[in-house]
Write a protein that holds these residues in place. Structure first.
Motif, PDB file in Angstrom:
ATOM      1  N   ARG A   1       1.072  -1.062  -0.157  1.00 38.25           N
ATOM      2  CA  ARG A   1      -0.122   0.059   0.081  1.00 38.25           C
ATOM      3  C   ARG A   1       1.015   1.433  -0.468  1.00 38.25           C
ATOM      4  O   ARG A   1       0.335   2.136  -0.702  1.00 38.25           O
ATOM      5  N   HIS A   2       1.838   1.240   0.671  1.00 34.81           N
ATOM      6  CA  HIS A   2       2.581   2.325   0.613  1.00 34.81           C
ATOM      7  C   HIS A   2       3.612   2.598   0.009  1.00 34.81           C
ATOM      8  O   HIS A   2       3.578   4.112  -0.710  1.00 34.81           O
ATOM      9  N   LEU A   3       3.754   1.404  -1.349  1.00 34.35           N
ATOM     10  CA  LEU A   3       4.762   1.573  -2.533  1.00 34.35           C
ATOM     11  C   LEU A   3       4.292   2.007  -3.770  1.00 34.35           C
ATOM     12  O   LEU A   3       4.084   2.665  -4.539  1.00 34.35           O
TER      13      LEU A   3
ATOM     14  N   ILE B   1       5.775   5.089  -1.250  1.00 34.34           N
ATOM     15  CA  ILE B   1       7.328   5.532  -0.187  1.00 34.34           C
ATOM     16  C   ILE B   1       7.837   4.324  -0.431  1.00 34.34           C
ATOM     17  O   ILE B   1       7.494   2.894  -0.172  1.00 34.34           O
ATOM     18  N   THR B   2       9.585   4.442   0.228  1.00 31.09           N
ATOM     19  CA  THR B   2      10.514   3.162  -0.053  1.00 31.09           C
ATOM     20  C   THR B   2      11.022   2.789   1.398  1.00 31.09           C
ATOM     21  O   THR B   2      11.562   2.375   1.175  1.00 31.09           O
ATOM     22  N   SER B   3      10.883   3.919   2.548  1.00 30.46           N
ATOM     23  CA  SER B   3      11.409   3.513   3.370  1.00 30.46           C
ATOM     24  C   SER B   3      10.506   4.105   4.866  1.00 30.46           C
ATOM     25  O   SER B   3       9.707   5.921   4.126  1.00 30.46           O
ATOM     26  N   VAL B   4       9.899   3.813   5.901  1.00 31.42           N
ATOM     27  CA  VAL B   4       9.224   4.593   6.851  1.00 31.42           C
ATOM     28  C   VAL B   4       9.662   4.451   7.883  1.00 31.42           C
ATOM     29  O   VAL B   4      10.915   3.237   7.986  1.00 31.42           O
ATOM     30  N   GLY B   5       9.681   5.217   8.664  1.00 34.64           N
ATOM     31  CA  GLY B   5       9.170   5.455  10.089  1.00 34.64           C
ATOM     32  C   GLY B   5       8.708   5.314  11.012  1.00 34.64           C
ATOM     33  O   GLY B   5       7.936   5.731  11.223  1.00 34.64           O
ATOM     34  N   ASP B   6       8.555   4.369  11.917  1.00 34.03           N
ATOM     35  CA  ASP B   6       7.345   3.902  13.012  1.00 34.03           C
ATOM     36  C   ASP B   6       7.333   5.009  13.878  1.00 34.03           C
ATOM     37  O   ASP B   6       8.166   4.568  14.803  1.00 34.03           O
TER      38      ASP B   6
ATOM     39  N   LEU C   1       9.376  -8.133   4.182  1.00 30.26           N
ATOM     40  CA  LEU C   1       9.266  -6.884   3.968  1.00 30.26           C
ATOM     41  C   LEU C   1      10.487  -5.790   3.352  1.00 30.26           C
ATOM     42  O   LEU C   1      11.044  -5.989   2.773  1.00 30.26           O
ATOM     43  N   PRO C   2       9.539  -5.167   1.975  1.00 27.91           N
ATOM     44  CA  PRO C   2      10.090  -4.713   0.830  1.00 27.91           C
ATOM     45  C   PRO C   2      10.414  -3.954   0.828  1.00 27.91           C
ATOM     46  O   PRO C   2      11.424  -3.494  -0.035  1.00 27.91           O
ATOM     47  N   ILE C   3      10.020  -2.624   1.716  1.00 24.61           N
ATOM     48  CA  ILE C   3      10.449  -1.506   2.139  1.00 24.61           C
ATOM     49  C   ILE C   3      11.315  -1.674   3.125  1.00 24.61           C
ATOM     50  O   ILE C   3      10.820  -2.995   4.228  1.00 24.61           O
TER      51      ILE C   3
ATOM     52  N   VAL D   1      12.735  -0.366  -5.513  1.00 27.06           N
ATOM     53  CA  VAL D   1      13.682  -0.480  -4.036  1.00 27.06           C
ATOM     54  C   VAL D   1      14.841  -0.921  -4.566  1.00 27.06           C
ATOM     55  O   VAL D   1      14.623  -2.091  -4.815  1.00 27.06           O
ATOM     56  N   ASP D   2      15.962  -0.839  -4.419  1.00 26.99           N
ATOM     57  CA  ASP D   2      17.067  -0.951  -4.567  1.00 26.99           C
ATOM     58  C   ASP D   2      17.178  -1.508  -5.775  1.00 26.99           C
ATOM     59  O   ASP D   2      17.518  -3.163  -6.153  1.00 26.99           O
ATOM     60  N   GLY D   3      16.577  -0.829  -6.843  1.00 19.12           N
ATOM     61  CA  GLY D   3      16.066  -0.992  -8.184  1.00 19.12           C
ATOM     62  C   GLY D   3      15.718  -2.263  -8.540  1.00 19.12           C
ATOM     63  O   GLY D   3      15.362  -2.384  -9.920  1.00 19.12           O
ATOM     64  N   GLN D   4      14.779  -2.724  -7.854  1.00 21.78           N
ATOM     65  CA  GLN D   4      13.685  -3.385  -7.901  1.00 21.78           C
ATOM     66  C   GLN D   4      12.228  -3.358  -8.013  1.00 21.78           C
ATOM     67  O   GLN D   4      11.972  -2.360  -7.481  1.00 21.78           O
ATOM     68  N   LEU D   5      11.829  -3.003  -9.689  1.00 24.36           N
ATOM     69  CA  LEU D   5      10.159  -2.557  -9.477  1.00 24.36           C
ATOM     70  C   LEU D   5       9.388  -3.466  -8.940  1.00 24.36           C
ATOM     71  O   LEU D   5       9.392  -4.375  -8.938  1.00 24.36           O
ATOM     72  N   LEU D   6       8.859  -3.038  -7.678  1.00 17.00           N
ATOM     73  CA  LEU D   6       7.756  -3.548  -6.787  1.00 17.00           C
ATOM     74  C   LEU D   6       5.938  -2.773  -7.007  1.00 17.00           C
ATOM     75  O   LEU D   6       5.657  -4.316  -6.362  1.00 17.00           O
TER      76      LEU D   6
END
Length: 536
Positions: free
Chosen positions: A218-220, A224-229, A249-251, A528-533
């Motif tokens: 959902r975030h992707l 959004i590719t990084s999250v701070g909880d 954890l893809p992100i 993310v890290d060059g991978q299409l997610l």
């Protein structure tokens, strides 16, 4: 090269805000940034080539203050927002429908209730929830997450009755006869929230990793590719470790460690008893979170009288001495400290604590954070800059809550400022943008729209238009500044050689469209890290 994206409008968001046409990626990192003709020379037989056709390529959005663990359970909870509902009766019907398919005794969670928006203009009572779900404990979280609304079964499980005293900085609301009416504010909600969360984790077991993964996707979709909880408790940390072990954890999730229950002081974290939260490449830590003041019944405010007097009022979680001790203990252990402040008195207490910690134990770059930084004065902004503090702000609040902020600013008087992003940037403060989802909308492009236009959802008028920022300033707040706030500016936040290839493709360049159109720009791809997610 593994991947080349070419023929686009590349906004690198580097120190010079340079632009390019193409990016080459190898082994998950950016290998080159430049003109399409130059990058084309790097294409090999196995290189995947993406033709951007003029679309914008920017660093992935980073959300450094987000309650990801809360929203993870939304798909299996009851949506109590307005809309889709417009009344308490509609929400009660939704709870009743959920209860019909729920085994007796199992917790029912609801989320997103805001009494200001329902036509009844009041809180839900325990007795109404008893009728809707007679066989289940019910907990509905307020949109602010600083309150919850529960039924009698939930109160019984939490051990709350008419003789239960209010906990420190917590309130059990009661009817005219002294009976708890089902509303729990601040620290009082811990006794319901923690056992209900524990029950959900036990119920779903390893399957909770799938819920976390779903939330990542959902975030992707929002870029959004990084999250701070922004508040990780022991149960939350357990949920993340499980997901990480299952490689789901893809992100990247950055854990901001708090107390053993939601609003409890993070004493064990400050003493080093819980570790720092750094678990793996995808599951990071290094930050301690403190709540300085509540939302209910009032944040820690200052009234600036015309004769120069300053009157402090509202509530606070800590005295100055208490917060000083917490901050210093964590600071000495090398933890970044983030303090939630909803009023200028709270900001003052946080500034004092940070200044004291640096005097007692100087560090070259502590990266202290003030979360929300609501309604500060210019002098507080200047002081924050002098201490090297990061302002972690939520631009969607302009869209959703500026009416409330304007009322409070008028009440306090003086030089109180509403979401003063321009003032903060002008003073040289590092300002990181985030969502605080679910307390406000998740989409960074909506936040960007709000900080550029300053428009309110309620009436479409502008709130403090003099504090508007440019689209590029806003993009920096959501990328490189947010990376700095999350201790990751050496890895992500800009499209530069050697950094991780976390990047997104947008349908339009936010710096080149009518500002009113920014919220309608589409996120078309997320890498993310060059991978299409994610692909729209």
């Amino acid at each position: 090269m593994d991947l080349v994206l070419t023929g686009g409008n590349v906004l690198t968001i580097d120190n010079q805000n340079r632009r390019a046409e193409a990016v080459a990626v190898e082994k998950g990192r950016i290998a080159e940034v430049g003109a399409s003709a130059e990058i084309a020379k790097l294409v090999g037989p196995d290189t995947k080539v993406v033709h951007l056709a003029g679309r914008a390529l920017i660093p992935g959005f980073i959300d450094p203050h987000n309650h990801f663990s809360m929203t993870t359970f939304e798909p299996i909870s009851v949506d109590c927002r307005v809309p889709p509902h417009n009344s308490i009766s509609g929400i009660l019907e939704a709870i009743s429908v959920a209860a019909k398919d729920m085994p007796r005794g199992r917790w029912i969670w609801g989320w997103g209730f805001d009494m200001r928006l329902v036509k009844e203009d009041r809180r839900i009572t325990r007795w109404e929830l008893d009728e809707a779900a007679p066989g289940n404990p019910v907990c509905i979280m307020d949109l602010s997450y600083h309150a919850c609304y529960v039924n009698s079964a939930a109160l019984k499980l939490a051990g709350i009755d008419r003789n239960t005293p209010d906990p420190p900085c917590g309130w059990i609301l009661r009817d005219d006869k002294g009976e708890p009416d089902g509303t729990l504010w601040e620290n009082a909600l811990n006794s319901v929230h923690s056992p209900s969360l524990r029950a959900h984790l036990d119920q779903y077991g390893d399957d909770v990793a799938d819920l976390v993964h779903h939330n990542c996707m959902r975030h992707l979709a929002c870029g959004i590719t990084s999250v701070g909880d922004a508040l990780v408790m022991p149960e939350t940390a357990e949920m993340y470790r499980l997901t990480d072990e299952h490689k789901k954890l893809p992100i990247l999730i950055h854990q901001m460690l708090g107390g053993d229950q939601f609003f409890l002081p993070p004493h064990r974290v400050s003493r080093g008893e819980t570790g720092d939260g750094n678990v793996s490449d995808r599951l990071r830590g290094g930050t301690m979170k403190i709540f300085m003041d509540p939302e209910y019944p009032s944040p820690a405010m200052i009234c600036y009288h015309s004769d120069g007097r300053e009157e402090r009022y509202g509530e606070r979680y800590y005295t100055q001495e208490e917060v000083d001790a917490l901050v210093l203990a964590a600071h000495k252990r090398g933890l970044q400290v983030a303090i939630h402040c909803l009023g200028p008195w709270g900001v003052e207490l946080a500034l004092n604590a940070f200044e004291n910690a640096q005097k007692q134990h100087p560090l070259p770059e502590p990266r202290f954070r003030i979360e929300h930084f609501w309604l500060p004065t210019l002098s507080q902004i200047k002081r924050a800059k002098s201490l090297g503090i990061i302002a972690s702000v939520q631009p969607p609040f302009i869209f959703n809550y500026a009416d409330i902020e304007e009322e409070r600013a008028k009440e306090m008087g003086g030089d109180t400022r509403v979401e003063p992003f321009k003032s903060m940037l002008s003073e040289g403060l590092v300002v990181a943008a985030s969502s605080d989802c679910p307390c406000s909308p998740l989409e960074p492009l909506l936040g960007l729209y709000a900080m550029v236009t300053r428009r309110k959802r309620s009436d479409g008028l502008q709130a403090a238009p003099e504090e508007a920022v440019t689209p590029m300033e806003g993009l920096r707040m959501y990328t490189v500044n947010a990376a700095y706030a999350m201790l990751r500016d050496g890895e992500v936040g800009s499209l530069e050689k050697g950094k991780r290839a976390d990047m997104i493709v947008l349908s339009h360049d936010p710096t080149a469209v009518d500002p009113e159109f920014i919220r309608d720009i589409a996120v078309e791809q997320s890498y993310v890290d060059g991978q299409l997610l994610y692909q729209r």
